[in-house]
Design a protein around this motif. Structure first.
Motif, PDB file in Angstrom:
ATOM      1  N   LEU A 134       2.842   1.473  -9.972  1.00  0.00           N
ATOM      2  CA  LEU A 134       3.595   1.593 -11.130  1.00  0.00           C
ATOM      3  C   LEU A 134       4.581   0.469 -11.416  1.00  0.00           C
ATOM      4  O   LEU A 134       4.788   0.108 -12.680  1.00  0.00           O
ATOM      5  CB  LEU A 134       4.820   2.807 -10.564  1.00  0.00           C
ATOM      6  N   VAL A 135       5.294  -0.398 -10.408  1.00  0.00           N
ATOM      7  CA  VAL A 135       5.706  -1.538 -10.553  1.00  0.00           C
ATOM      8  C   VAL A 135       4.898  -2.575 -11.157  1.00  0.00           C
ATOM      9  O   VAL A 135       5.381  -3.110 -12.137  1.00  0.00           O
ATOM     10  CB  VAL A 135       6.449  -1.898  -9.412  1.00  0.00           C
ATOM     11  N   ASN A 136       3.798  -2.849 -10.530  1.00  0.00           N
ATOM     12  CA  ASN A 136       3.102  -4.009 -10.837  1.00  0.00           C
ATOM     13  C   ASN A 136       2.035  -3.890 -11.878  1.00  0.00           C
ATOM     14  O   ASN A 136       2.080  -4.883 -12.897  1.00  0.00           O
ATOM     15  CB  ASN A 136       2.146  -4.433  -9.484  1.00  0.00           C
ATOM     16  N   LEU A 137       1.652  -2.698 -12.376  1.00  0.00           N
ATOM     17  CA  LEU A 137       0.765  -2.520 -13.417  1.00  0.00           C
ATOM     18  C   LEU A 137       1.227  -1.669 -14.449  1.00  0.00           C
ATOM     19  O   LEU A 137       1.158  -1.930 -15.623  1.00  0.00           O
ATOM     20  CB  LEU A 137      -0.464  -2.143 -12.752  1.00  0.00           C
ATOM     21  N   ARG A 138       1.510  -0.368 -14.146  1.00  0.00           N
ATOM     22  CA  ARG A 138       1.826   0.506 -15.248  1.00  0.00           C
ATOM     23  C   ARG A 138       3.324  -0.180 -16.028  1.00  0.00           C
ATOM     24  O   ARG A 138       3.212   0.196 -17.303  1.00  0.00           O
ATOM     25  CB  ARG A 138       2.119   1.741 -14.680  1.00  0.00           C
ATOM     26  N   SER A 139       3.990  -0.520 -15.369  1.00  0.00           N
ATOM     27  CA  SER A 139       5.160  -1.249 -16.044  1.00  0.00           C
ATOM     28  C   SER A 139       4.491  -2.382 -17.248  1.00  0.00           C
ATOM     29  O   SER A 139       5.310  -2.387 -18.265  1.00  0.00           O
ATOM     30  CB  SER A 139       6.039  -1.948 -15.242  1.00  0.00           C
ATOM     31  N   LEU A 140       3.594  -3.197 -16.759  1.00  0.00           N
ATOM     32  CA  LEU A 140       3.248  -3.912 -17.820  1.00  0.00           C
ATOM     33  C   LEU A 140       2.852  -3.119 -19.172  1.00  0.00           C
ATOM     34  O   LEU A 140       2.937  -3.681 -20.296  1.00  0.00           O
ATOM     35  CB  LEU A 140       2.183  -4.949 -17.236  1.00  0.00           C
ATOM     36  N   ALA A 141       1.887  -2.123 -18.810  1.00  0.00           N
ATOM     37  CA  ALA A 141       1.280  -1.313 -19.978  1.00  0.00           C
ATOM     38  C   ALA A 141       2.365  -0.672 -20.668  1.00  0.00           C
ATOM     39  O   ALA A 141       2.448  -0.758 -21.953  1.00  0.00           O
ATOM     40  CB  ALA A 141       0.400  -0.465 -19.237  1.00  0.00           C
ATOM     41  N   GLN A 142       3.466  -0.236 -20.233  1.00  0.00           N
ATOM     42  CA  GLN A 142       4.559   0.672 -20.752  1.00  0.00           C
ATOM     43  C   GLN A 142       5.172  -0.653 -21.639  1.00  0.00           C
ATOM     44  O   GLN A 142       5.561  -0.006 -22.853  1.00  0.00           O
ATOM     45  CB  GLN A 142       5.354   1.320 -19.928  1.00  0.00           C
TER      46      GLN A 142
END
Length: 244
Positions: A111-119
């Motif tokens: 969530l912190v490292n990857l999904r936040s980038l997408a969002q």
């Protein structure tokens, strides 16, 4: 100055590479929006920038919370009406072998490292004008790693794949996307790493970079000087990978 009248949103802006990037962008004329979890550390980042004549605000945001991200971007757009530069620096690590790792920790890290980038990419893109840039902070762990940090290495490898894929969806004359992959850098994340403390990961202090050296590379990739660089990763590691 390269970032005069630019609104620059930086995650992980309260320490290490993220703070150094905020300071560098602020010194080059940007209005800096520093994101992080600790208001005291955020206030310190803002204080450094403003004392040097720059403009900055801090917004508390937990990148594991998708609603917090949405609310934060809404606040930024309401205040500034655009985002010219998005730097996704915030990251977390775990230090357990995968066989022992609770999958809840895997999920939080992603969530912190990857999904936040997408969002953040999704939310900011409609408000990013011509000449804007996204810079995702990867790691040499995407290419060469150690035991005990599989989730972190996986997230960074995926981040670089995200950058390559998004470069096919974006017109680089409007918004570019690239990654910067640091090697060992003098930050709390490096020295608090149990693998470094116990000697499993050997760090040659002669090849440890300064946060300001990474900030210089990130600022370049975000600037108009890098206008023909799109969909790639710039490794900034003092030659670490070249020595393997």
């Amino acid at each position: 100055m390269r970032f005069t009248d630019k609104v620059c949103l930086v995650t992980g802006g309260t320490s290490g590479i993220g703070r150094a990037t905020c300071v560098r962008l602020g010194a080059e004329g940007a209005t800096v929006v520093a994101l992080g979890r600790d208001p005291a550390d955020g206030a310190e980042t803002v204080d450094i920038i403003t004392k040097n004549g720059g403009k900055a605000i801090f917004l508390a945001c937990d990148l594991a919370d998708s609603q917090a991200i949405a609310d934060t971007v809404h606040e930024v757009i309401t205040k500034y009406h655009r985002v010219d530069v998005l730097v996704c620096d915030a990251a977390m690590m775990t230090f357990e072998p995968l066989a022992d790792l609770p999958l809840e920790k895997w999920d939080t890290l992603m969530l912190v490292n990857l999904r936040s980038l997408a969002q953040l990419t999704q939310l900011c893109l409609p408000h990013m004008p011509k000449g804007s840039a996204i810079v995702a902070i990867s790691s040499v762990h995407a290419h060469q790693t150690t035991a005990g940090v599989v989730p972190y290495a996986t997230s960074k490898g995926a981040m670089e794949a995200f950058v390559r894929g998004m470069s096919r969806e974006l017109d680089f004359r409007k918004t570019r996307i690239n990654a910067v992959a640091p090697g060992a850098v003098d930050t709390p994340m490096l020295w608090n790493n149990p693998n470094v403390k116990n000697g499993n990961e050997t760090i040659d202090k002669a090849t440890v970079g300064k946060p300001e050296e990474l900030a210089a590379a990130i600022a370049f990739m975000a600037s108009h000087e890098a206008s023909f660089i799109h969909g790639t990763t710039l490794t900034v590691d003092g030659g670490r990978l070249a020595q393997l």
